[in-house]
Write a protein that holds these residues in place. Structure first.
Motif, PDB file in Angstrom:
ATOM      1  N   LEU A 163       0.828  -1.208   0.000  1.00 61.78           N
ATOM      2  CA  LEU A 163       0.000   0.000   0.000  1.00 61.78           C
ATOM      3  C   LEU A 163       0.866   1.264   0.000  1.00 61.78           C
ATOM      4  N   ARG A 164       2.049   1.167   0.595  1.00 62.11           N
ATOM      5  CA  ARG A 164       2.973   2.308   0.552  1.00 62.11           C
ATOM      6  C   ARG A 164       3.546   2.502  -0.846  1.00 62.11           C
ATOM      7  N   VAL A 165       3.857   1.379  -1.526  1.00 62.52           N
ATOM      8  CA  VAL A 165       4.341   1.469  -2.911  1.00 62.52           C
ATOM      9  C   VAL A 165       3.273   2.167  -3.762  1.00 62.52           C
ATOM     10  N   LEU A 166       2.013   1.817  -3.529  1.00 63.68           N
ATOM     11  CA  LEU A 166       0.925   2.427  -4.298  1.00 63.68           C
ATOM     12  C   LEU A 166       0.656   3.870  -3.861  1.00 63.68           C
ATOM     13  N   GLY A 167       1.094   4.202  -2.662  1.00 67.30           N
ATOM     14  CA  GLY A 167       0.936   5.573  -2.178  1.00 67.30           C
ATOM     15  C   GLY A 167      -0.488   5.913  -1.763  1.00 67.30           C
ATOM     16  N   VAL A 168      -1.246   4.933  -1.266  1.00 73.13           N
ATOM     17  CA  VAL A 168      -2.618   5.228  -0.819  1.00 73.13           C
ATOM     18  C   VAL A 168      -2.622   5.466   0.696  1.00 73.13           C
ATOM     19  N   PRO A 169      -3.527   6.347   1.174  1.00 66.38           N
ATOM     20  CA  PRO A 169      -3.549   6.638   2.613  1.00 66.38           C
ATOM     21  C   PRO A 169      -4.316   5.550   3.376  1.00 66.38           C
ATOM     22  N   PHE A 170      -3.708   4.964   4.388  1.00 65.57           N
ATOM     23  CA  PHE A 170      -4.386   3.876   5.098  1.00 65.57           C
ATOM     24  C   PHE A 170      -3.868   3.751   6.526  1.00 65.57           C
ATOM     25  N   GLU A 171      -4.632   3.003   7.315  1.00 66.61           N
ATOM     26  CA  GLU A 171      -4.193   2.663   8.671  1.00 66.61           C
ATOM     27  C   GLU A 171      -4.360   1.154   8.829  1.00 66.61           C
ATOM     28  N   MET A 172      -3.390   0.494   9.476  1.00 68.83           N
ATOM     29  CA  MET A 172      -3.462  -0.959   9.653  1.00 68.83           C
ATOM     30  C   MET A 172      -4.104  -1.273  10.991  1.00 68.83           C
ATOM     31  N   HIS A 173      -5.174  -2.074  10.948  1.00 72.56           N
ATOM     32  CA  HIS A 173      -5.862  -2.490  12.174  1.00 72.56           C
ATOM     33  C   HIS A 173      -5.574  -3.965  12.441  1.00 72.56           C
ATOM     34  N   LEU A 174      -5.449  -4.295  13.722  1.00 73.40           N
ATOM     35  CA  LEU A 174      -5.040  -5.646  14.101  1.00 73.40           C
ATOM     36  C   LEU A 174      -5.898  -6.111  15.266  1.00 73.40           C
ATOM     37  N   ASN A 175      -6.263  -7.396  15.260  1.00 74.99           N
ATOM     38  CA  ASN A 175      -7.039  -7.933  16.385  1.00 74.99           C
ATOM     39  C   ASN A 175      -6.771  -9.430  16.508  1.00 74.99           C
ATOM     40  N   THR A 176      -7.269 -10.029  17.569  1.00 73.44           N
ATOM     41  CA  THR A 176      -7.229 -11.485  17.685  1.00 73.44           C
ATOM     42  C   THR A 176      -8.627 -11.971  18.042  1.00 73.44           C
ATOM     43  N   LEU A 177      -8.992 -13.104  17.470  1.00 69.96           N
ATOM     44  CA  LEU A 177     -10.326 -13.663  17.741  1.00 69.96           C
ATOM     45  C   LEU A 177     -10.251 -14.919  18.600  1.00 69.96           C
ATOM     46  N   GLY A 178      -9.071 -15.216  19.142  1.00 67.04           N
ATOM     47  CA  GLY A 178      -8.945 -16.415  19.968  1.00 67.04           C
ATOM     48  C   GLY A 178      -9.015 -17.681  19.137  1.00 67.04           C
ATOM     49  N   ASP A 179      -9.101 -18.825  19.805  1.00 67.56           N
ATOM     50  CA  ASP A 179      -9.158 -20.090  19.064  1.00 67.56           C
ATOM     51  C   ASP A 179     -10.265 -20.985  19.609  1.00 67.56           C
ATOM     52  N   ALA A 180     -10.262 -22.241  19.180  1.00 70.11           N
ATOM     53  CA  ALA A 180     -11.363 -23.145  19.549  1.00 70.11           C
ATOM     54  C   ALA A 180     -11.434 -23.397  21.048  1.00 70.11           C
ATOM     55  N   SER A 181     -10.337 -23.122  21.768  1.00 73.11           N
ATOM     56  CA  SER A 181     -10.413 -23.384  23.208  1.00 73.11           C
ATOM     57  C   SER A 181     -10.927 -22.172  23.984  1.00 73.11           C
ATOM     58  N   CYS A 182     -10.640 -20.961  23.530  1.00 75.14           N
ATOM     59  CA  CYS A 182     -11.099 -19.805  24.312  1.00 75.14           C
ATOM     60  C   CYS A 182     -12.295 -19.056  23.707  1.00 75.14           C
ATOM     61  N   ARG A 183     -12.462 -19.125  22.383  1.00 71.74           N
ATOM     62  CA  ARG A 183     -13.551 -18.327  21.801  1.00 71.74           C
ATOM     63  C   ARG A 183     -14.941 -18.765  22.262  1.00 71.74           C
ATOM     64  N   PRO A 184     -15.206 -20.083  22.401  1.00 65.83           N
ATOM     65  CA  PRO A 184     -16.559 -20.465  22.847  1.00 65.83           C
ATOM     66  C   PRO A 184     -16.960 -19.816  24.169  1.00 65.83           C
ATOM     67  N   LYS A 185     -15.990 -19.677  25.089  1.00 65.74           N
ATOM     68  CA  LYS A 185     -16.313 -19.046  26.389  1.00 65.74           C
ATOM     69  C   LYS A 185     -16.653 -17.569  26.181  1.00 65.74           C
ATOM     70  N   TYR A 186     -15.899 -16.936  25.308  1.00 66.58           N
ATOM     71  CA  TYR A 186     -16.175 -15.529  25.006  1.00 66.58           C
ATOM     72  C   TYR A 186     -17.552 -15.395  24.348  1.00 66.58           C
ATOM     73  N   ARG A 187     -17.817 -16.294  23.406  1.00 71.51           N
ATOM     74  CA  ARG A 187     -19.092 -16.273  22.681  1.00 71.51           C
ATOM     75  C   ARG A 187     -20.258 -16.344  23.665  1.00 71.51           C
ATOM     76  N   GLU A 188     -20.130 -17.244  24.635  1.00 75.46           N
ATOM     77  CA  GLU A 188     -21.191 -17.414  25.643  1.00 75.46           C
ATOM     78  C   GLU A 188     -21.403 -16.134  26.448  1.00 75.46           C
TER      79      GLU A 188
END
Ligand code: HAM
Length: 433
Positions: A163-188
């Motif tokens: 995106l820098r080579v292309l010269g477009v204005p942007f912001e990078m967003h990052l997150n984690t969604l957990g995995d099969a062991s922790c996400r179900p508890k969060y979902r509940e």
């Protein structure tokens, strides 16, 4: 006259000339697409990605199982039809297709780590809007076999660089969604919270509480956003390995000097994600459809689609959105003639064709005029084509073997001979482009 036939709603033509597309202010030309595509072709192999091409048509089941039955894409956006007893679908994205190919060809038995990139049309029956179409183009990458977090950071860095080579204005967003062991508890926990505030949610989100509660977090409805702001956060539920993984990704990005923001609302619209998710969001120029690229890790998908237990991670970018930004900034990759040759009569036309042939053989783009017109009009045409030089060829030039080559931008006239024309043009331009 017969009736005109119009293109299908949500699809568009991209031409080499200025075309005004409804709902869009800039003119998007094929040269803007070329810039996006060529920069990917140049950059992705530097990171070890090799191109893979899969069909546009797949069995419907692939997307139902791969993307998830309760997602918007599978629920209401797919172009699905019966092909003599078999349900097939025009691909709405390419991750599921590449996983299918990876599994079908037992790629993991040939190489422990695989890096593929792809480009091509995708189809989703969405409401048409600026930057959102029913046929659109994605360029993306997928990496199989690396549990990370180094590959996660490498991909985010690749996207950042592109995106820098292309010269477009942007912001990078990052997150984690957990995995099969922790996400179900969060979902509940999230479900319990959302149920307690259900009447405040939009109709879609009320349904999502039971089917896909995490999607409530990125609903655009202001009331839903208010409810989401006070919702329990994934971060509080992450298991130790997921915590360590996410910390690792962030640390490596810092080491590689890639700026990012952690965004707990980044939940993505496809069900296959685990752990890291990331999106590059345009900071200006695009309005509502501002996500330039999105992706993340999908450690269970290969297994879910009948393959071995191999992790995966990737992203896809929307080429139309990038092309729109480039069009606004006037950046494109266009091949323009080096020389435009305008013969004034029939004898000159025959000579012009030969001169053009010699230029092309020398690797220089040349165009000859096939129309009879006065020199003024011919020069105008050369200018519209973006030619660097124009040569008006008359009886005098043919007889004397000498001509004036006009440089269109500066108006400078260069004395040239017709017998040594290609060589002399090459000297003036410093070689073939
Ligand atoms: P996605 O977020 O659905 O992810 O799409 C990726 C990008 O494609 C979006 O950020 C957007 O730029 C573009 N896009 C999506 N829909 C449209 C549309 N209707 N019109 C124009 N552009 C659109 C995926 O497709 C995942 N397969 C990405 C991925 C790869 N995840 C892991 N690997």
């Amino acid at each position: 006259m017969s009736q005109k036939i119009r293109g299908v709603k949500g699809t568009r033509d991209v031409l080499p000339i200025d075309t005004y597309v409804k709902d869009e202010d800039p003119w998007v030309r094929v040269g803007h697409y070329h810039l996006v595509e060529q920069s990917a072709r140049d950059l992705f192999p530097l990171y070890g990605y090799r191109e893979a091409r899969t069909p546009v048509l797949e069995r419907t089941e692939l997307f139902v199982r791969g993307i998830g039955e309760v997602t918007d894409i599978v629920g209401k956006e797919m172009y699905t039809f019966d092909d003599r007893g078999e349900s097939v679908t025009l691909r709405p994205e390419n991750t599921a297709s590449l996983v299918r190919a990876y599994v079908e060809h037992n790629v993991n038995q040939q190489e422990p780590e695989t890096k593929w990139w792809y480009a091509g049309p995708m189809f989703r029956r969405e409401r048409q809007q600026r930057g959102r179409y029913r046929q659109f183009t994605q360029i993306g990458i997928e990496a199989f076999g690396s549990p990370g977090p180094r590959i996660d950071a490498e991909q985010v860095e690749l996207l950042d660089r592109w995106l820098r080579v292309l010269g477009v204005p942007f912001e990078m967003h990052l997150n984690t969604l957990g995995d099969a062991s922790c996400r179900p508890k969060y979902r509940e926990a999230l479900q319990a919270y959302l149920r307690s505030r259900a009447p405040e949610l939009c109709e879609d989100c009320q349904k999502r509480i039971e089917t896909n509660p995490i999607r409530v977090l990125d609903c655009k409805n202001p009331k839903c956003q208010e409810v989401a702001a006070a919702a329990p956060k994934m971060e509080q539920f992450l298991c130790e390995p997921c915590k360590v993984h996410f910390a690792g990704v962030q640390e490596m990005l810092q080491r590689l000097g890639v700026p990012f923001v952690v965004d707990p609302k980044l939940v993505r619209g496809l069900d296959y994600y685990t752990r890291t998710t990331y999106e590059a969001i345009a900071t200006s120029g695009l309005g509502a459809q501002s996500t330039l690229a999105g992706g993340g890790r999908y450690d269970g998908l290969v297994k879910d689609l009948g393959g071995p237990d191999v992790p995966g991670i990737g992203f896809a970018a929307g080429v139309e959105r990038l092309a729109l930004l480039l069009a606004q900034e006037g950046k494109e990759r266009a091949t323009r003639p080096v020389v435009f040759i305008a013969p004034l009569g029939d004898a000159e036309a025959a000579r012009a064709d030969q001169l053009a042939q010699q230029l092309r053989a020398a690797g220089l783009a040349a165009e000859v005029s096939f129309r009879k017109s006065n020199p003024g009009n011919q020069l105008k045409r050369a200018d519209t084509l973006g030619a660097r030089f124009a040569l008006v060829l008359g009886d005098q030039e043919l007889k004397s073997d000498r001509a004036k080559l006009k440089e269109l931008k500066t108006g400078a006239q260069h004395e040239v001979t017709l017998s040594g024309f290609a060589d002399e043009v090459r000297k003036l331009t410093g070689g073939p482009r």
